[in-house]
Design an enzyme around this catalytic site. Structure first.
Site, short mmCIF file in Angstrom:
data_model
loop_
_atom_site.label_atom_id
_atom_site.label_comp_id
_atom_site.label_asym_id
_atom_site.label_seq_id
_atom_site.Cartn_x
_atom_site.Cartn_y
_atom_site.Cartn_z
N GLY A 79 -18.34 0.98 3.70
CA GLY A 79 -17.82 2.13 4.45
C GLY A 79 -16.85 2.91 3.57
N GLY A 156 -29.34 1.98 9.66
CA GLY A 156 -29.31 1.89 8.19
C GLY A 156 -29.63 0.46 7.78
N ILE A 158 -27.81 -2.16 7.50
CA ILE A 158 -27.24 -3.21 8.35
C ILE A 158 -27.95 -3.27 9.70
CG2 ILE A 158 -25.13 -3.94 9.57
CD1 ILE A 158 -23.55 -2.93 7.08
N ARG A 181 -36.24 9.33 13.20
CA ARG A 181 -37.12 8.16 13.21
C ARG A 181 -37.29 7.69 11.77
NH1 ARG A 181 -43.14 8.13 15.94
NH2 ARG A 181 -43.88 6.27 14.83
N ARG A 238 -17.28 0.65 12.73
CA ARG A 238 -15.86 0.92 12.56
C ARG A 238 -15.22 1.00 13.93
NH1 ARG A 238 -15.88 -0.69 8.24
NH2 ARG A 238 -15.50 0.32 6.26
N ASP A 262 -16.16 -6.95 15.70
CA ASP A 262 -15.62 -7.29 14.38
C ASP A 262 -14.59 -6.25 13.96
OD1 ASP A 262 -15.36 -8.67 11.93
OD2 ASP A 262 -16.73 -7.29 10.95
N GLU A 267 -6.53 -1.18 14.00
CA GLU A 267 -6.81 -2.38 13.22
C GLU A 267 -5.71 -2.55 12.19
OE1 GLU A 267 -10.48 -3.36 10.50
OE2 GLU A 267 -11.12 -3.07 12.58
N HIS A 286 -12.24 -8.27 11.54
CA HIS A 286 -12.98 -7.57 10.47
C HIS A 286 -13.44 -8.56 9.37
CE1 HIS A 286 -13.48 -3.29 8.64
NE2 HIS A 286 -14.45 -4.09 8.24
N GLY A 288 -16.77 -9.14 8.76
CA GLY A 288 -18.20 -8.92 8.51
C GLY A 288 -18.64 -9.31 7.11
N SER A 289 -17.90 -8.90 6.11
CA SER A 289 -18.32 -9.18 4.73
C SER A 289 -17.56 -10.37 4.13
CB SER A 289 -18.11 -7.94 3.87
OG SER A 289 -16.73 -7.60 3.81
#
Ligand code: DGY
Length: 319
Positions: A79, A156, A158, A181, A238, A262, A267, A286, A288-289
């Site tokens: 991001g 996308g 993810i 689409r 986000r 997440d 935040e 947070h 996620g990664s």
């Protein structure tokens, strides 16, 4: 010319990326895992590049303080809503990020949140710690993933990786929304629908969208009211794509069944925040990664982006 000077904005940056940078650059590593903006700005002037291991707003003020030596901004994140990309590029500064390398870990955590929220894992643990140990046939019933409709907002890398994972759960169908689409959607048997159709049909609504002017607070009183009462809302995009007050109302009033988050706004969430008191909100900070391999890959990718740019080569993932 001497070695380029690179500012690294966290002393908790994975070593692999630092080792790569050190082969060609002199590093200033701020002696804090998560320094304040002021701490960063204080040491920023005169560097040739900045390596952003932590999010910091790179805007005109930041660039003015950095001064004319700054040639590269390299963010260790997919991001980039914290970067004023047009302004950075207008000044002739190269800028890059680290998509793709975190796709699978973020998709995994979306599935974790979806399952935990739908099966009331946090609420169960809370009740155990409060001494409520007796069970009965209708105690803590959750909602099934099997047979459900999964709605993914933002299809996308993810979003697609989440769809691939959930296909293994005997779901009924996947719908998604976004700008257009996609062939990847067709390949996965997912149906492109409008946001309103997605909200009306989905048992699970998963936000996997970046923060843009279009997605800012797109989940609000109006959109939550269009979701099913049994809907589980998951956010791995986000925090600011959600109007937090509206989410609190939706969870409290049972407009929706539960949320798995997440990312939140603000935040980090203050420890006394209302969202943290609701039994049907499953929240993680947070993460996620946050796996060893993914963070190593993010740091080496961001380092390689930076070195390439300093050497006049294309970044692996330019913005
Ligand atoms: C990203 O890379 O954008 C993740 O959210 C971690 O910041």
């Amino acid at each position: 010319m001497g070695r380029p000077r690179v500012l690294v904005n966290s002393n908790d940056t994975p070593q692999k990326g630092l080792d790569l940078l050190k082969t060609k650059c002199d590093l200033t590593i701020i002696p804090s895992p998560n320094p304040t903006r002021e701490e960063i700005l204080r040491v920023l002037p005169g560097h040739d590049a900045v390596f952003l291991a932590m999010h910091v707003n790179v805007n005109s003020e930041f660039l003015n303080v950095a001064g004319p030596t700054l040639k590269v901004v390299s963010a260790m994140s997919a991001g980039y809503d914290h970067l004023d990309v047009p302004e950075i590029k207008r000044r002739g500064i190269k800028v890059g990020h680290t998509p793709h390398v975190l796709t699978s870990s973020v998709a995994d955590i979306a599935v974790m949140l979806l399952l935990n929220a739908s099966r009331r894992a946090f609420e169960g643990r809370l009740l155990l710690t409060q001494g409520h140990t007796q069970s009965s046939p209708q105690w803590l019933l959750g909602v099934d993933v099997k047979g459900s409709t999964i709605g993914i907002v933002g299809f996308g890398n993810i979003g697609q990786a989440i769809a691939k994972r959930l296909k293994g759960f005997e779901i009924s169908k996947i719908v998604y929304t976004g700008h257009s689409r996609k062939k990847a959607g067709d390949d996965l048997g997912a149906e492109f629908v409008s946001l309103d159709e997605l909200l009306a049909q989905s048992d699970f609504v998963i936000a996997a969208t970046p923060l843009t002017t279009e997605t800012l607070q797109m989940f609000n009183d109006n959109t939550f009211s269009k979701m099913k009462n049994n809907a589980v809302f998951v956010n791995v995009g986000r925090g600011k794509v959600v109007d937090t007050g509206a989410l609190v109302r939706a969870l409290k009033n049972k407009t929706i069944f539960a949320a798995g988050l997440d990312v939140v706004d603000p935040e980090p969430l203050p420890s006394d925040h209302e969202l943290l008191k609701l039994p049907n909100s499953e929240i993680i900070p947070h993460l996620g990664s946050a796996t060893i391999d993914t963070r190593n890959s993010m740091s080496t990718t961001a380092a390689q982006n930076l070195l390439n740019a300093l050497e006049g080569k294309p970044m692996i993932y330019p913005l």
